[in-house]
Design a protein around this motif. Structure first.
Motif, PDB file in Angstrom:
ATOM      1  N   UNK A 278      -6.579  -2.574   7.137  1.00  0.00           N
ATOM      2  CA  UNK A 278      -5.884  -1.786   6.126  1.00  0.00           C
ATOM      3  C   UNK A 278      -6.843  -1.294   5.053  1.00  0.00           C
ATOM      4  N   UNK A 279      -7.848  -2.098   4.735  1.00  0.00           N
ATOM      5  CA  UNK A 279      -8.847  -1.671   3.753  1.00  0.00           C
ATOM      6  C   UNK A 279      -9.555  -0.405   4.212  1.00  0.00           C
ATOM      7  N   UNK A 280      -9.936  -0.359   5.482  1.00  0.00           N
ATOM      8  CA  UNK A 280     -10.619   0.826   5.995  1.00  0.00           C
ATOM      9  C   UNK A 280      -9.719   2.056   5.917  1.00  0.00           C
ATOM     10  N   UNK A 281      -8.436   1.864   6.225  1.00  0.00           N
ATOM     11  CA  UNK A 281      -7.503   2.988   6.163  1.00  0.00           C
ATOM     12  C   UNK A 281      -7.344   3.480   4.735  1.00  0.00           C
ATOM     13  N   UNK A 282      -7.153   2.538   3.811  1.00  0.00           N
ATOM     14  CA  UNK A 282      -6.944   2.927   2.415  1.00  0.00           C
ATOM     15  C   UNK A 282      -8.197   3.547   1.806  1.00  0.00           C
ATOM     16  N   UNK A 283      -9.354   2.961   2.080  1.00  0.00           N
ATOM     17  CA  UNK A 283     -10.583   3.502   1.510  1.00  0.00           C
ATOM     18  C   UNK A 283     -10.909   4.874   2.089  1.00  0.00           C
ATOM     19  N   UNK A 284     -10.606   5.080   3.371  1.00  0.00           N
ATOM     20  CA  UNK A 284     -10.813   6.407   3.968  1.00  0.00           C
ATOM     21  C   UNK A 284      -9.908   7.439   3.297  1.00  0.00           C
ATOM     22  N   UNK A 285      -8.693   7.037   2.989  1.00  0.00           N
ATOM     23  CA  UNK A 285      -7.776   7.956   2.292  1.00  0.00           C
ATOM     24  C   UNK A 285      -8.249   8.222   0.867  1.00  0.00           C
ATOM     25  N   UNK A 286      -8.780   7.201   0.199  1.00  0.00           N
ATOM     26  CA  UNK A 286      -9.260   7.395  -1.174  1.00  0.00           C
ATOM     27  C   UNK A 286     -10.421   8.383  -1.204  1.00  0.00           C
ATOM     28  N   UNK A 287     -11.248   8.353  -0.168  1.00  0.00           N
ATOM     29  CA  UNK A 287     -12.374   9.299  -0.119  1.00  0.00           C
ATOM     30  C   UNK A 287     -11.913  10.703   0.266  1.00  0.00           C
ATOM     31  N   UNK A 288     -10.938  10.759   1.155  1.00  0.00           N
ATOM     32  CA  UNK A 288     -10.416  12.049   1.611  1.00  0.00           C
ATOM     33  C   UNK A 288      -8.898  11.943   1.687  1.00  0.00           C
ATOM     34  N   UNK A 289      -8.179  12.442   0.694  1.00  0.00           N
ATOM     35  CA  UNK A 289      -6.713  12.283   0.660  1.00  0.00           C
ATOM     36  C   UNK A 289      -5.990  12.846   1.875  1.00  0.00           C
ATOM     37  N   UNK A 290      -6.627  13.691   2.647  1.00  0.00           N
ATOM     38  CA  UNK A 290      -5.967  14.238   3.824  1.00  0.00           C
ATOM     39  C   UNK A 290      -5.960  13.262   4.996  1.00  0.00           C
ATOM     40  N   UNK A 291      -6.803  12.250   4.952  1.00  0.00           N
ATOM     41  CA  UNK A 291      -6.855  11.270   6.036  1.00  0.00           C
ATOM     42  C   UNK A 291      -5.789  10.206   5.823  1.00  0.00           C
ATOM     43  N   UNK A 292      -5.027   9.931   6.866  1.00  0.00           N
ATOM     44  CA  UNK A 292      -3.933   8.948   6.815  1.00  0.00           C
ATOM     45  C   UNK A 292      -3.003   9.239   5.641  1.00  0.00           C
ATOM     46  N   UNK A 293      -2.722  10.512   5.408  1.00  0.00           N
ATOM     47  CA  UNK A 293      -1.979  10.923   4.220  1.00  0.00           C
ATOM     48  C   UNK A 293      -0.562  10.370   4.189  1.00  0.00           C
ATOM     49  N   UNK A 294       0.046  10.131   5.332  1.00  0.00           N
ATOM     50  CA  UNK A 294       1.432   9.667   5.363  1.00  0.00           C
ATOM     51  C   UNK A 294       1.551   8.146   5.291  1.00  0.00           C
ATOM     52  N   UNK A 295       0.477   7.457   5.632  1.00  0.00           N
ATOM     53  CA  UNK A 295       0.553   5.999   5.698  1.00  0.00           C
ATOM     54  C   UNK A 295      -0.235   5.320   4.588  1.00  0.00           C
ATOM     55  N   UNK A 296      -1.447   5.788   4.318  1.00  0.00           N
ATOM     56  CA  UNK A 296      -2.336   5.096   3.385  1.00  0.00           C
ATOM     57  C   UNK A 296      -1.758   4.941   1.979  1.00  0.00           C
ATOM     58  N   UNK A 297      -1.034   5.943   1.427  1.00  0.00           N
ATOM     59  CA  UNK A 297      -0.496   5.750   0.074  1.00  0.00           C
ATOM     60  C   UNK A 297       0.485   4.580  -0.042  1.00  0.00           C
ATOM     61  N   UNK A 298       1.042   4.129   1.075  1.00  0.00           N
ATOM     62  CA  UNK A 298       1.954   2.988   1.050  1.00  0.00           C
ATOM     63  C   UNK A 298       1.210   1.656   0.952  1.00  0.00           C
ATOM     64  N   UNK A 299      -0.092   1.676   1.167  1.00  0.00           N
ATOM     65  CA  UNK A 299      -0.873   0.449   1.157  1.00  0.00           C
ATOM     66  C   UNK A 299      -1.264   0.052  -0.267  1.00  0.00           C
ATOM     67  N   UNK A 300      -1.531  -1.233  -0.499  1.00  0.00           N
ATOM     68  CA  UNK A 300      -2.060  -1.644  -1.805  1.00  0.00           C
ATOM     69  C   UNK A 300      -3.436  -1.031  -2.044  1.00  0.00           C
ATOM     70  N   UNK A 301      -3.937  -1.190  -3.240  1.00  0.00           N
ATOM     71  CA  UNK A 301      -5.259  -0.667  -3.564  1.00  0.00           C
ATOM     72  C   UNK A 301      -6.319  -1.293  -2.662  1.00  0.00           C
ATOM     73  N   UNK A 302      -7.354  -0.521  -2.359  1.00  0.00           N
ATOM     74  CA  UNK A 302      -8.414  -1.003  -1.482  1.00  0.00           C
ATOM     75  C   UNK A 302      -9.061  -2.268  -2.039  1.00  0.00           C
ATOM     76  N   UNK A 303      -9.227  -2.322  -3.364  1.00  0.00           N
ATOM     77  CA  UNK A 303      -9.844  -3.498  -3.975  1.00  0.00           C
ATOM     78  C   UNK A 303      -9.007  -4.751  -3.738  1.00  0.00           C
ATOM     79  N   UNK A 304      -7.688  -4.612  -3.775  1.00  0.00           N
ATOM     80  CA  UNK A 304      -6.824  -5.769  -3.544  1.00  0.00           C
ATOM     81  C   UNK A 304      -6.922  -6.247  -2.099  1.00  0.00           C
ATOM     82  N   UNK A 305      -6.910  -5.309  -1.156  1.00  0.00           N
ATOM     83  CA  UNK A 305      -7.044  -5.682   0.248  1.00  0.00           C
ATOM     84  C   UNK A 305      -8.385  -6.357   0.508  1.00  0.00           C
TER      85      UNK A 305
END
Length: 327
Positions: free
Chosen positions: A201-228
């Motif tokens: 999940x960290x990889x998914x969230x961090x990839x979205x943080x770098x590029x908001x278009x990646x995993x745009x429908x799922x990643x925002x539902x995840x906790x912050x990358x730092x928490x994961x």
């Protein structure tokens, strides 16, 4: 003389195991509902907490900060109530799960991890308990469905393809080291499931943080990358010393049983590889230049080696551990 198996307790153990699996499946459905429909409520909770902090004179927090708000303080919507029901079901399933383990041990008059079925039963229980700890410490309850999915799959495989009728263990396993070595392997393996999933999940969230278009429908539902990242690190810090202890105990048992501490048996070799990978993760995680994505990749690699060790090495390869399927 070998003790007779108590068939009644054995049947009760099987029923408890099956019921626990069914309850986990129901809890999985509840958590997936929360994951699917709870994002809006979580955003409302974050905005409410932000208004409270600003009203108290604090600067307006960002999403990363409000994500750390304890869930019991957040406004409860329907999805959150369903998630809390899922936690209750998870606790109930864990109680039946541990009952299945205890009854199996009482039925066979030995420790209940003498074959693959029992080993998976114990590992998945530790994984559930570890996740309950994570839910208690971090606002990650809505991810419980994804954590339960591998648990349910493992329990289904264990209860069907790998199921073994209750019986005494083979003479080679009738040793007090079965208590020590295998229990350490069980606890560490169960805990390692949590950082493996958290790192994905960290990889998914961090990839979205770098590029908001990646995993745009799922990643925002995840906790912050730092928490994961913190969840993965803290769980690994607990599991790694136990795993190290288990590997060392295995070497001592090997010297007692086979006359050598290390023989590069497939399971010994794979366990050593996993130990090296997790040691590299902890080292990289403690080094500023290797935090984040690269450390998470190493953690996932360690988890993959553990899964490979559990299934391929135990069930496909031949070696000194093949008769047991554990340890």
């Amino acid at each position: 003389m070998l003790a007779l198996v108590n068939e009644t307790l054995s049947h009760y153990s099987d029923w408890s195991y099956t019921t626990a699996t069914a309850i986990y499946v129901l809890a999985l459905a509840f958590f997936l509902i929360e994951q699917a429909f709870g994002a809006k409520s979580r955003r409302v909770a974050e905005r409410a907490q932000a208004r409270q902090l600003v009203g108290a004179g604090a600067p307006a927090p960002d999403v990363e900060t409000t994500a750390d708000v304890p869930e019991h303080r957040a406004p409860r919507g329907r999805a959150e109530r369903i998630g809390r029901m899922g936690v209750s079901l998870l606790v109930l399933g864990a109680l039946l799960h541990v009952a299945a383990i205890v009854l199996r041990g009482l039925a066979t008059h030995r420790v209940p991890w003498g074959n693959m079925y029992e080993y998976i039963m114990a590992v998945t229980f530790i994984a559930v308990v570890t996740w309950l700890w994570a839910v208690r410490k971090f606002p990650v309850r809505h991810l419980s469905g994804f954590m339960l999915l591998p648990v349910v799959i493992l329990m289904f495989i264990g209860g069907t393809a790998l199921y073994t009728v209750a019986a005494p263990v083979v003479p080679a396993l009738q040793s007090y080291w079965l208590w020590i070595h295998v229990s350490a392997a069980i606890v560490s393996s169960g805990i390692f499931m949590v950082p493996g999933v958290a790192s994905i999940f960290f990889l998914i969230r961090s990839a979205h943080d770098r590029n908001p278009e990646r995993f745009a429908r799922f990643a925002p539902r995840l906790p912050a990358a730092d928490m994961l990242d913190r969840v993965a690190y803290r769980a690994t810090v607990v599991a790694f010393p136990l795993f190290t202890f288990g590997v060392l105990c295995g070497a001592v048992w090997a010297e007692s049983a086979w006359g050598r501490f290390w023989g590069w048996d497939p399971k010994e070799t794979t366990a050593f590889v996993a130990w090296v990978v997790y040691a590299a993760y902890l080292h990289s995680r403690a080094t500023a230049g290797w935090r984040g994505t690269r450390a998470a990749v190493i953690n996932i690699l360690g988890f993959a080696v553990m899964v490979f060790n559990l299934f391929f090495v135990n069930l496909v390869t031949t070696g000194l551990h093949s008769y047991a399927g554990v340890g």
